[in-house]
Design an enzyme around this catalytic site. Structure first.
Site, mmCIF file in Angstrom:
data_model
loop_
_atom_site.group_PDB
_atom_site.id
_atom_site.type_symbol
_atom_site.label_atom_id
_atom_site.label_comp_id
_atom_site.label_asym_id
_atom_site.label_seq_id
_atom_site.Cartn_x
_atom_site.Cartn_y
_atom_site.Cartn_z
ATOM 1 N N ARG A 240 27.909 -4.149 6.679
ATOM 2 C CA ARG A 240 28.728 -5.108 5.939
ATOM 3 C C ARG A 240 30.078 -5.222 6.622
ATOM 4 N NH1 ARG A 240 25.174 -7.094 3.948
ATOM 5 N NH2 ARG A 240 24.608 -7.457 1.785
ATOM 6 N N GLU A 269 33.788 -12.838 6.377
ATOM 7 C CA GLU A 269 32.856 -13.814 6.938
ATOM 8 C C GLU A 269 32.601 -14.954 5.934
ATOM 9 O OE1 GLU A 269 29.600 -10.893 7.447
ATOM 10 O OE2 GLU A 269 28.416 -12.143 6.086
ATOM 11 N N HIS A 287 25.373 -12.984 10.834
ATOM 12 C CA HIS A 287 24.699 -12.324 9.700
ATOM 13 C C HIS A 287 23.226 -12.756 9.599
ATOM 14 C CE1 HIS A 287 25.569 -10.296 5.578
ATOM 15 N NE2 HIS A 287 24.324 -10.052 5.986
HETATM 16 C C1 8YV Z 1 21.023 -11.181 3.469
HETATM 17 C C2 8YV Z 1 21.794 -8.782 3.876
HETATM 18 O O1 8YV Z 1 20.483 -12.188 4.229
HETATM 19 O O2 8YV Z 1 20.014 -7.951 2.572
HETATM 20 C C3 8YV Z 1 21.202 -7.867 2.871
HETATM 21 O O3 8YV Z 1 21.946 -7.016 2.333
HETATM 22 O O4 8YV Z 1 22.862 -8.573 4.335
HETATM 23 C C4 8YV Z 1 21.025 -9.963 4.356
HETATM 24 O O5 8YV Z 1 19.689 -9.575 4.574
HETATM 25 C C5 8YV Z 1 22.365 -11.630 2.962
HETATM 26 O O6 8YV Z 1 23.020 -10.654 2.252
HETATM 27 C C6 8YV Z 1 22.233 -12.881 2.085
HETATM 28 O O7 8YV Z 1 21.884 -12.587 0.767
#
Ligand code: 8YV
Length: 327
Positions: A240, A269, A287
């Site tokens: 993150r 972001e 991402h």
């Molecule tokens: C998602 C992610 O695409 O699953 C997660 O925690 O970071 C990604 O796989 C993103 O968070 C959108 O919901």
């Protein structure tokens, strides 16, 4: 009987919407507008459930304004967009999408590691710019991957997936740091040994961050930590934004404190720190670590099945705060 009403807050696969429509009165958002907190609150009036992604923040203020809300189903394994304590206090269930994205995300972590260590983006830009006119013995010489030391900070499912790829695929020595140590059998399956954070920073040739975001994890990699790493090291963040101090990382990459980085996530972001954008020794992706169609479909289906499981049968599949189910 009237079907429960739900909001699907972002665009989703049409087939997932069709499945949800069999059970619910669905307000969808196939135009993919990013709702402001006020718009989200407005859209959630009278709704029993919401299908969210990382872009929707569920906090105490929103919950107070949406008293009929019973479940927030996140299409993500990470859930730092949820204030889970506030949800539990209001008896609102939260769910996420673990497991279905583990291998896809681990694959991408490894792709970023290889791209950063072996200078793939930088050398490709050089070639496309028409600058390649001869071979030289040290042109874009990078860091060795096979046989090197792979460090992992945060050793959950995705961390273990990266460890297995490094250990079995690239003959790497794997070290990890995590609040809790894995059991011996899991450590053996990953070929991984627990070390202190200081040892992890000092010994990793390639350090991959896979820990969930929390207040404690904010800037867990900053200037002081980067200074403890090898000048030849690679840093990869697929966890993150906010776990790394992006300004400090840009300075470390510029000054040669570390050699390279691969980033999929950023503080604030989709904005990216301008100092990172100006550097050639960092590979930047928007991402997309879980972005394959089969995996994104599995994530969307799991989020939908959590809504159906809870609102129709009282049985969600992957609850984050199962206390809500107890009484
Ligand atoms: C998602 C992610 O695409 O699953 C997660 O925690 O970071 C990604 O796989 C993103 O968070 C959108 O919901």
């Amino acid at each position: 009987m009237r079907k429960p009403t739900i909001l699907v807050a972002r665009e989703v696969f049409p087939e997932v919407l069709v499945k949800l429509q069999q059970h619910f009165e669905v307000t969808s958002n196939q135009d993919d507008t990013i709702f402001t907190p006020e718009q989200l609150r407005e859209k959630l009036q009278g709704k029993a459930g919401v299908f969210t992604t990382g872009s929707e923040r569920i906090d105490a203020a929103l919950l107070a304004a949406c008293p009929e809300l019973k479940i927030c189903a996140n299409m993500a394994v990470g859930f730092n967009n949820f204030d889970v304590d506030a949800m539990t206090a209001k008896r609102v269930l939260g769910t996420n999408t673990p497991d279905v994205l583990t291998d896809t995300t681990a694959d991408f972590g490894f792709a970023l590691l290889l791209a950063a260590a072996r200078r793939m983006a930088e050398s490709e830009h050089f070639l496309r710019a028409g600058k390649w006119n001869r071979w030289t013995f040290d042109m874009f010489a990078g860091a060795e991957v096979h046989g090197s030391t792979l460090g992992i900070l945060g050793m959950g499912r995705i961390g273990q997936g990266i460890a297995k790829r490094g250990h079995h695929g690239f003959g790497m020595k794997v070290v990890y740091h995590n609040r809790s140590r894995l059991d011996a059998a899991t450590e053996a399956a990953c070929g991984a040994s627990w070390v202190s954070k200081a040892e992890l920073l000092a010994t990793s040739d390639h350090l991959v961050l896979v820990l969930p975001y929390s207040k404690e994890a904010h800037h867990i990699i900053g200037a002081a930590e980067l200074a403890q790493m090898k000048p030849t090291a690679t840093l990869v963040n697929i966890a993150r934004g906010g776990i790394v101090d992006d300004a400090a990382l840009a300075a470390a990459l510029r000054n040669g404190t570390i050699a390279a980085a691969g980033l999929d996530v950023y503080e604030g972001e989709p904005k990216v720190h301008p100092d990172l954008l100006a550097l050639s020794n960092v590979v930047l992706s928007p991402h997309i670590a879980s972005a394959t169609i089969p995996t994104r479909l599995a994530m969307a289906n799991l989020a939908a099945d959590n809504l159906i499981g809870y609102l129709v049968r009282g049985e969600p599949l992957t609850p984050l705060n199962p206390q809500v189910l107890a009484g």
